[in-house]
Design a protein around this motif. Sequence first.
Motif, PDB file in Angstrom:
ATOM      1  N   SER A   1       0.838  -1.207   0.000  1.00 10.56           N
ATOM      2  CA  SER A   1       0.000   0.000   0.000  1.00 10.56           C
ATOM      3  C   SER A   1       0.872   1.255   0.000  1.00 10.56           C
ATOM      4  CB  SER A   1      -0.951   0.001   1.191  1.00 10.56           C
ATOM      5  OG  SER A   1      -0.232  -0.106   2.399  1.00 10.56           O
ATOM      6  N   LEU A   2       2.055   1.173   0.601  1.00  7.48           N
ATOM      7  CA  LEU A   2       2.941   2.341   0.660  1.00  7.48           C
ATOM      8  C   LEU A   2       3.530   2.623  -0.724  1.00  7.48           C
ATOM      9  CD1 LEU A   2       4.680   1.523   4.071  1.00  7.48           C
ATOM     10  CD2 LEU A   2       2.531   2.728   3.635  1.00  7.48           C
ATOM     11  N   VAL A   3       3.849   1.550  -1.443  1.00  9.61           N
ATOM     12  CA  VAL A   3       4.328   1.691  -2.824  1.00  9.61           C
ATOM     13  C   VAL A   3       3.219   2.311  -3.675  1.00  9.61           C
ATOM     14  CG1 VAL A   3       4.972   0.373  -4.889  1.00  9.61           C
ATOM     15  CG2 VAL A   3       6.022  -0.168  -2.694  1.00  9.61           C
ATOM     16  N   ALA A   4       2.002   1.827  -3.484  1.00  7.11           N
ATOM     17  CA  ALA A   4       0.857   2.350  -4.243  1.00  7.11           C
ATOM     18  C   ALA A   4       0.706   3.850  -3.981  1.00  7.11           C
ATOM     19  CB  ALA A   4      -0.416   1.610  -3.835  1.00  7.11           C
ATOM     20  N   ARG A   5       0.783   4.222  -2.709  1.00  4.55           N
ATOM     21  CA  ARG A   5       0.582   5.638  -2.353  1.00  4.55           C
ATOM     22  C   ARG A   5       1.685   6.521  -2.934  1.00  4.55           C
ATOM     23  NH1 ARG A   5      -0.034   8.829   3.256  1.00  4.55           N
ATOM     24  NH2 ARG A   5      -1.651  10.244   2.542  1.00  4.55           N
TER      25      ARG A   5
END
Length: 248
Positions: free
Chosen positions: A200-204
Amino acid sequence: MTETRRFSTALIDRLRSAEAVAVLTGAGISAESGVPTFRGQDGLWKKYRPEELANFDAFMRNPTLVWEWYNYRRELISEVDPNPGHYALAQLEKMCDTFTLITQNVDGLHQRAGSKRVLELHGNITKNRCVSCSKTDGVSRTIDDLPHCDCGGLLRPDVVWFGESLPQKELELAFDTASRSTVFLNIGTSGVVQPAASLSLVARRNGAYVCEINIEETVLSGQMDETILGPSGEIMPHLVELLKKNRM
Ligand code: OAD
């Protein structure tokens, strides 16, 4: 709380216009089906020691003990059904142009609910893999004696244990999907196990709107655009109904 107040306009708008939706699920999505989670008050890791049961060296030392535990979990999973949270995700997939479901769960409940594009990051408990030749089989029954492969090697459950690498293809696809997503949902995961917790951090970082659905805040909550507190078996069907009304 009403449906419309539970979800932010930002989330609904982003989902309606989302070019690419990605979802990461953890044990919490299956909790309402009766599958125990790992952490928290009644979590499996409160009663059992992962280093004795989810570890390759431990398996080679005492395969019978490890198989007993996996047979118990296989049996438990074979007796439960997908819950409304799983079904809502299968519906969401049909409503989106591009949709990928990434799961840390090994229970196969997403596929049983009708989800098609599922990346299993931690394997599948219903499958076996040979420790000698790595061949996998799809046996989904309980095995009473220690199972062996045709080559004579010992069969192990085809799941990822602590200290082991995740399946390469699934892992690459998961990170690629996360970085291309425009909305990323983290559902029912404590966010403490890597590398899944980083998705999710990569996505953000790549511009996605990131939302977490959980019964409580997690270590990742501070890094989400939005956290929706509540059981996924209630939240997800509401969200999908709302999106249907505002047809994507
Ligand atoms: P955890 O057990 O760590 O976390 C489950 C999460 O689900 C917690 O944050 C709960 O608050 C939440 N939860 C519980 N019931 C819920 C519900 N009804 N609706 C929404 N959320 C709910 O499970 P994972 O994050 O999946 O790995 O754990 C990750 C990995 O750690 C597992 O795949 C497993 C474990 O060790 C391996 O075995 C390799």
